[in-house]
Design a protein around this motif. Structure first.
Motif, PDB file in Angstrom:
ATOM      1  N   ASP A  11     -35.966  13.989  25.272  1.00 20.90           N
ATOM      2  CA  ASP A  11     -36.349  15.355  24.921  1.00 20.90           C
ATOM      3  C   ASP A  11     -35.577  16.266  25.868  1.00 20.90           C
TER       4      ASP A  11
ATOM      5  N   LYS B 207     -40.096  15.619  29.701  1.00 23.28           N
ATOM      6  CA  LYS B 207     -41.038  14.743  29.004  1.00 23.28           C
ATOM      7  C   LYS B 207     -42.415  15.334  29.105  1.00 23.28           C
TER       8      LYS B 207
ATOM      9  N   TYR C  79     -47.114  16.785  24.518  1.00 24.85           N
ATOM     10  CA  TYR C  79     -46.145  17.846  24.233  1.00 24.85           C
ATOM     11  C   TYR C  79     -46.134  18.977  25.243  1.00 24.85           C
TER      12      TYR C  79
ATOM     13  N   ASN D   6     -33.812  18.421  20.886  1.00 23.19           N
ATOM     14  CA  ASN D   6     -33.768  19.716  21.540  1.00 23.19           C
ATOM     15  C   ASN D   6     -35.114  20.375  21.249  1.00 23.19           C
TER      16      ASN D   6
ATOM     17  N   GLY E 216     -35.564  23.935  20.100  1.00 21.54           N
ATOM     18  CA  GLY E 216     -34.649  24.323  19.025  1.00 21.54           C
ATOM     19  C   GLY E 216     -35.261  25.291  18.024  1.00 21.54           C
TER      20      GLY E 216
ATOM     21  N   GLY F 249     -33.842  19.121  16.394  1.00 21.98           N
ATOM     22  CA  GLY F 249     -34.252  20.368  17.027  1.00 21.98           C
ATOM     23  C   GLY F 249     -33.470  21.530  16.484  1.00 21.98           C
ATOM     24  N   GLY F 250     -34.142  22.427  15.783  1.00 20.66           N
ATOM     25  CA  GLY F 250     -33.502  23.674  15.357  1.00 20.66           C
ATOM     26  C   GLY F 250     -32.637  23.570  14.126  1.00 20.66           C
ATOM     27  N   ILE F 251     -32.796  22.494  13.352  1.00 25.89           N
ATOM     28  CA  ILE F 251     -31.980  22.389  12.148  1.00 25.89           C
ATOM     29  C   ILE F 251     -32.674  23.128  11.005  1.00 25.89           C
TER      30      ILE F 251
ATOM     31  N   GLY G 155     -37.565  18.550  11.948  1.00 25.07           N
ATOM     32  CA  GLY G 155     -39.003  18.610  12.172  1.00 25.07           C
ATOM     33  C   GLY G 155     -39.641  19.698  11.335  1.00 25.07           C
ATOM     34  N   SER G 156     -39.796  20.868  11.939  1.00 24.74           N
ATOM     35  CA  SER G 156     -40.525  21.971  11.308  1.00 24.74           C
ATOM     36  C   SER G 156     -40.038  22.278   9.887  1.00 24.74           C
TER      37      SER G 156
ATOM     38  N   SER H  65     -38.625  14.059  11.448  1.00 24.55           N
ATOM     39  CA  SER H  65     -39.488  13.834  12.608  1.00 24.55           C
ATOM     40  C   SER H  65     -40.841  14.476  12.330  1.00 24.55           C
TER      41      SER H  65
ATOM     42  N   ASN I 270     -44.028  10.545  15.362  1.00 26.41           N
ATOM     43  CA  ASN I 270     -44.648  10.802  16.659  1.00 26.41           C
ATOM     44  C   ASN I 270     -46.152  10.891  16.480  1.00 26.41           C
TER      45      ASN I 270
ATOM     46  N   ASP J 220     -48.707  10.969  22.836  1.00 28.30           N
ATOM     47  CA  ASP J 220     -47.467  11.288  23.554  1.00 28.30           C
ATOM     48  C   ASP J 220     -47.691  11.309  25.063  1.00 28.30           C
TER      49      ASP J 220
ATOM     50  N   SER K  86     -43.353   6.092  17.261  1.00 31.35           N
ATOM     51  CA  SER K  86     -43.107   6.815  18.507  1.00 31.35           C
ATOM     52  C   SER K  86     -44.408   7.280  19.135  1.00 31.35           C
TER      53      SER K  86
ATOM     54  N   ALA L  62     -45.929   4.511  24.242  1.00 28.31           N
ATOM     55  CA  ALA L  62     -45.580   3.220  24.843  1.00 28.31           C
ATOM     56  C   ALA L  62     -45.793   3.278  26.349  1.00 28.31           C
TER      57      ALA L  62
ATOM     58  N   ALA M  54     -39.994   7.136  25.542  1.00 27.44           N
ATOM     59  CA  ALA M  54     -39.304   8.087  26.407  1.00 27.44           C
ATOM     60  C   ALA M  54     -39.753   7.901  27.850  1.00 27.44           C
TER      61      ALA M  54
HETATM   62  O1  1PR Z   1     -38.959  21.442  14.573  1.00 28.28           O
HETATM   63  O2  1PR Z   1     -36.783  20.764  13.666  1.00 28.28           O
HETATM   64  O3  1PR Z   1     -36.888  22.243  15.643  1.00 28.28           O
HETATM   65  O4  1PR Z   1     -37.509  19.867  15.792  1.00 28.28           O
HETATM   66  C1  1PR Z   1     -38.094  19.859  17.043  1.00 28.28           C
HETATM   67  C2  1PR Z   1     -38.136  18.441  17.518  1.00 28.28           C
HETATM   68  O5  1PR Z   1     -38.532  18.440  18.879  1.00 28.28           O
HETATM   69  C3  1PR Z   1     -39.118  17.584  16.757  1.00 28.28           C
HETATM   70  O6  1PR Z   1     -38.531  16.326  16.516  1.00 28.28           O
HETATM   71  C4  1PR Z   1     -40.292  17.429  17.720  1.00 28.28           C
HETATM   72  O7  1PR Z   1     -40.845  16.130  17.633  1.00 28.28           O
HETATM   73  C5  1PR Z   1     -39.651  17.621  19.070  1.00 28.28           C
HETATM   74  N1  1PR Z   1     -40.526  18.302  20.038  1.00 28.28           N
HETATM   75  C6  1PR Z   1     -40.876  19.591  19.996  1.00 28.28           C
HETATM   76  N2  1PR Z   1     -41.641  19.881  21.077  1.00 28.28           N
HETATM   77  C7  1PR Z   1     -41.774  18.761  21.769  1.00 28.28           C
HETATM   78  C8  1PR Z   1     -42.520  18.628  23.034  1.00 28.28           C
HETATM   79  O8  1PR Z   1     -42.662  17.537  23.580  1.00 28.28           O
HETATM   80  N3  1PR Z   1     -43.057  19.720  23.551  1.00 28.28           N
HETATM   81  N4  1PR Z   1     -40.988  16.519  21.567  1.00 28.28           N
HETATM   82  C9  1PR Z   1     -41.080  17.760  21.134  1.00 28.28           C
HETATM   83  C10 1PR Z   1     -41.265  15.502  20.829  1.00 28.28           C
HETATM   84  C11 1PR Z   1     -41.973  13.434  21.084  1.00 28.28           C
HETATM   85  C12 1PR Z   1     -41.247  12.197  21.130  1.00 28.28           C
HETATM   86  C13 1PR Z   1     -41.435  11.560  22.471  1.00 28.28           C
HETATM   87  C14 1PR Z   1     -42.349  10.433  22.118  1.00 28.28           C
HETATM   88  C15 1PR Z   1     -42.348   9.311  23.074  1.00 28.28           C
HETATM   89  N5  1PR Z   1     -41.226  14.450  21.661  1.00 28.28           N
HETATM   90  O9  1PR Z   1     -39.949  12.255  20.733  1.00 28.28           O
HETATM   91  O10 1PR Z   1     -40.210  11.265  22.954  1.00 28.28           O
HETATM   92  O11 1PR Z   1     -43.664  10.954  21.949  1.00 28.28           O
HETATM   93  O12 1PR Z   1     -42.844   9.692  24.288  1.00 28.28           O
HETATM   94  P1  1PR Z   1     -43.554   8.650  25.250  1.00 28.28           P
HETATM   95  O13 1PR Z   1     -42.854   7.341  25.050  1.00 28.28           O
HETATM   96  O14 1PR Z   1     -43.324   9.186  26.624  1.00 28.28           O
HETATM   97  O15 1PR Z   1     -44.990   8.623  24.837  1.00 28.28           O
HETATM   98  P2  1PR Z   1     -37.567  21.153  14.876  1.00 28.28           P
END
Ligand code: 1PR
Length: 535
Positions: free
Chosen positions: A232, A245, A249, A285, A288, A318-320, A351-352, A388, A455, A460, A485, A488, A509
């Protein structure tokens, strides 16, 4: 003519060939791009990394005289390596948006995998080859996995038998490589198959170089479960892009300063995970949705630098989405994705924007073809588009409380609730939407997603294991691959998710960033449990 250290590349302009360019340069060779049919005829060695869709590829090759030049080049037994569509091309025809005629050098028709026999389509991941004797460039890789990503395949028959140098099994036996004289073609992606793939390319490009033979434990027999490292990425308060991380979130430290957690440098970490044996690397990202990614040049730089040394698939998200910048200039999501592909990404993750597209589709029942998901998968193929999902668990006392698909939970909710539904969110979990993860997954599969990154906000960063209820629900609902995801905390969590659900891959992650559990020990554990992994 081209010099000895030059390889001629046929990039007909349809998509992402950055990965093969990076691999060729990594091996110390120069690239000459084909501009005219004569460039093909003058090549010392020619690589054709077929990308995109078969019909449009043939259309371009036929229109500019390249098809004829290619046929002559191959019929004269000149050094040729076709990759993916570069293999399909040699057959009589392909059913992809067709039938459409190929070069017709090899008897057979390229058809689609059938997901009804229990195999997910696209065929994505590391699979094993059954090698025939005189494969030449495949020598010494018999027990190793190579990376595939495709929905169409050619099958062996009596008529094409003499061309086949290896086959692979995915529901059925299909042709994974062909060889006759100096003409080679492979269905898998050597440029994304780690050190094994680089050694295949080296044998084709530098046939006289000596190759050191390594010995390997384990034996590749089938499609391996993938272990993915996720980074991330976001800008910290000093303006540097860092790997961060979150906990559910939330990526800020619980200190007075409340700073963004900094777990390292993106390019370095990604390179390390590649060397450690990650089967894929993902960059998200995570801000994004707020920033404009093409304004975010550092993110593109990260991809460029990473892809120069990392020869496994790279995903970026991220941001697409469509975007209008401060000057009023409009960018389509397709342009944003294209820029990511050009910078070295193999897949993009949405994502979004996929949530909005799915909501709209479920409301109207109409596929407009205009969503980012549909547009990008039409141009780059659905295997290049990941969706995602960021769901949050919502407990229920009865499954009939909401109109969304719910599950009977393994662990009761805080008030003894026995059921839950998984509410999709947007903007990094900040906003809940009126759609469940189950409904979203099925909708995006129909809209052209090739894979789902699943996710779970509740899990998370908690290190307590994946949400098995959720992953079971989604991986049984769709026939595209699902990446589990979030959550872990130890190697056992990976064997748990692979033995209890139909996930094709598992992503983590925190445990990798904090060096709590090395990727290799996850793989060793899975191997011990009898789960096939790439070693
Ligand atoms: O909405 O198209 O711009 O995409 C944004 C992307 O960023 C999405 O894929 C969304 O999952 C991700 N995202 C947005 N905010 C966060 C945040 O953490 N604040 N991260 C975020 C998502 C979740 C996983 C993470 C796993 C494993 N991260 O990718 O890596 O939960 O973590 P762990 O093994 O430590 O438990 P858009």
């Amino acid at each position: 003519g081209a010099s000895d250290s030059t390889v001629t590349l046929l990039d007909y302009g349809a998509g992402n060939v950055q990965s093969i360019r990076n691999a060729i340069r990594y091996l110390g060779l120069d690239i000459k791009d084909v501009q005219t049919p004569e460039d093909i005829l003058n090549a010392k060695r020619l690589i054709f990394p077929g990308v995109g869709a078969f019909a449009s590829m043939m259309d371009v090759l036929n229109k500019n005289g390249m098809a004829e030049a290619l046929r002559a080049y191959i019929e004269n037994d000149r050094p040729f390596l076709g990759i993916c569509l570069g293999l399909h091309l040699l057959f009589e025809s392909s059913e992809e948006n067709g039938p459409v005629k190929g070069l017709g050098l090899i008897p057979g028709v390229v058809g689609r995998f059938d997901s009804s026999n229990g195999c997910r389509v696209p065929h994505i991941g590391w699979n094993a080859l059954q090698i025939k004797n005189d494969s030449v460039i495949l020598d010494e890789i018999a027990n190793r996995h190579v990376y595939f990503v495709h929905s169409y395949r050619a099958v062996p028959s009596e008529e094409n038998e003499e061309w086949i140098s290896s086959t692979c099994n995915y529901g059925i036996d299909f042709i994974s490589s062909i060889r006759r004289g100096n003409v080679h073609a492979v269905q898998f992606h050597p440029e994304k198959s780690g050190d094994v793939g680089l050694s295949i390319l080296r044998k084709f490009l530098l046939p006289n170089s000596s190759i050191t033979k390594k010995s390997f434990e384990g034996k590749a027999t089938k499609l391996a479960k993938r272990v993915i490292a996720c980074l991330d990425v976001r800008t910290n308060d000093n303006g540097d892009l860092v790997v961060t991380k979150g906990d559910q979130y939330d990526v800020r430290e619980q200190t007075k300063e409340n700073e963004v957690r900094n777990l390292g440098k993106p390019v370095e970490l990604a390179g390390q995970y590649y060397l450690d044996g990650a089967d894929e690397v993902s960059f998200l990202n995570i801000t994004g949705f707020r920033d404009f990614p093409l304004g975010d040049l550092p993110m593109l730089q990260i991809l460029r630098y990473t892809s120069e040394n990392v020869f496994v698939p790279l995903t970026v998200g991220g941001g697409i989405r469509d975007f209008t910048d401060a000057n009023g200039r409009y960018y389509s999501s397709l342009e944003v994705a294209s820029e990511y592909f050009r910078s070295g990404a193999d897949k993009i993750s949405i994502g979004s924007d996929a949530v909005y597209a799915a909501e709209e589709y479920l409301k109207t029942g109409v596929k407009t073809g205009k969503s980012s998901l549909e547009q990008i998968s039409r141009v780059y193929g659905n295997q290049a588009v990941v969706v995602s999902i960021d769901p949050r668990r919502q407990y229920l006392t009865s499954p009939y409380e909401v109109g969304f698909k719910s599950v009977k939970v393994t662990n009761l909710g805080p008030n003894g609730e026995e059921y839950a539904w998984y509410q999709c969110t947007v903007n990094g979990g900040r906003e809940g939407r009126p759609i469940g993860a189950y409904e979203l997954a099925k909708a995006v599969e129909e809209l052209g997603a090739g894979e789902i990154l699943l996710n779970c906000i509740d899990c998370d960063g908690q290190g307590k294991g994946f949400d098995i209820d959720l992953i079971k629900l989604i991986s049984d609902a769709v026939s595209i691959p699902v990446i589990a995801s979030s959550g872990a905390g130890k190697a056992e969590h990976f064997s748990e998710v692979f033995s209890q659900t139909n996930a094709s891959a598992a992503l983590a992650a925190g445990i990798f960033h904090r060096k709590e559990v090395p990727i290799q020990s996850v793989k060793d554990h899975l191997l011990k449990k009898g789960i096939e992994v790439r070693m």
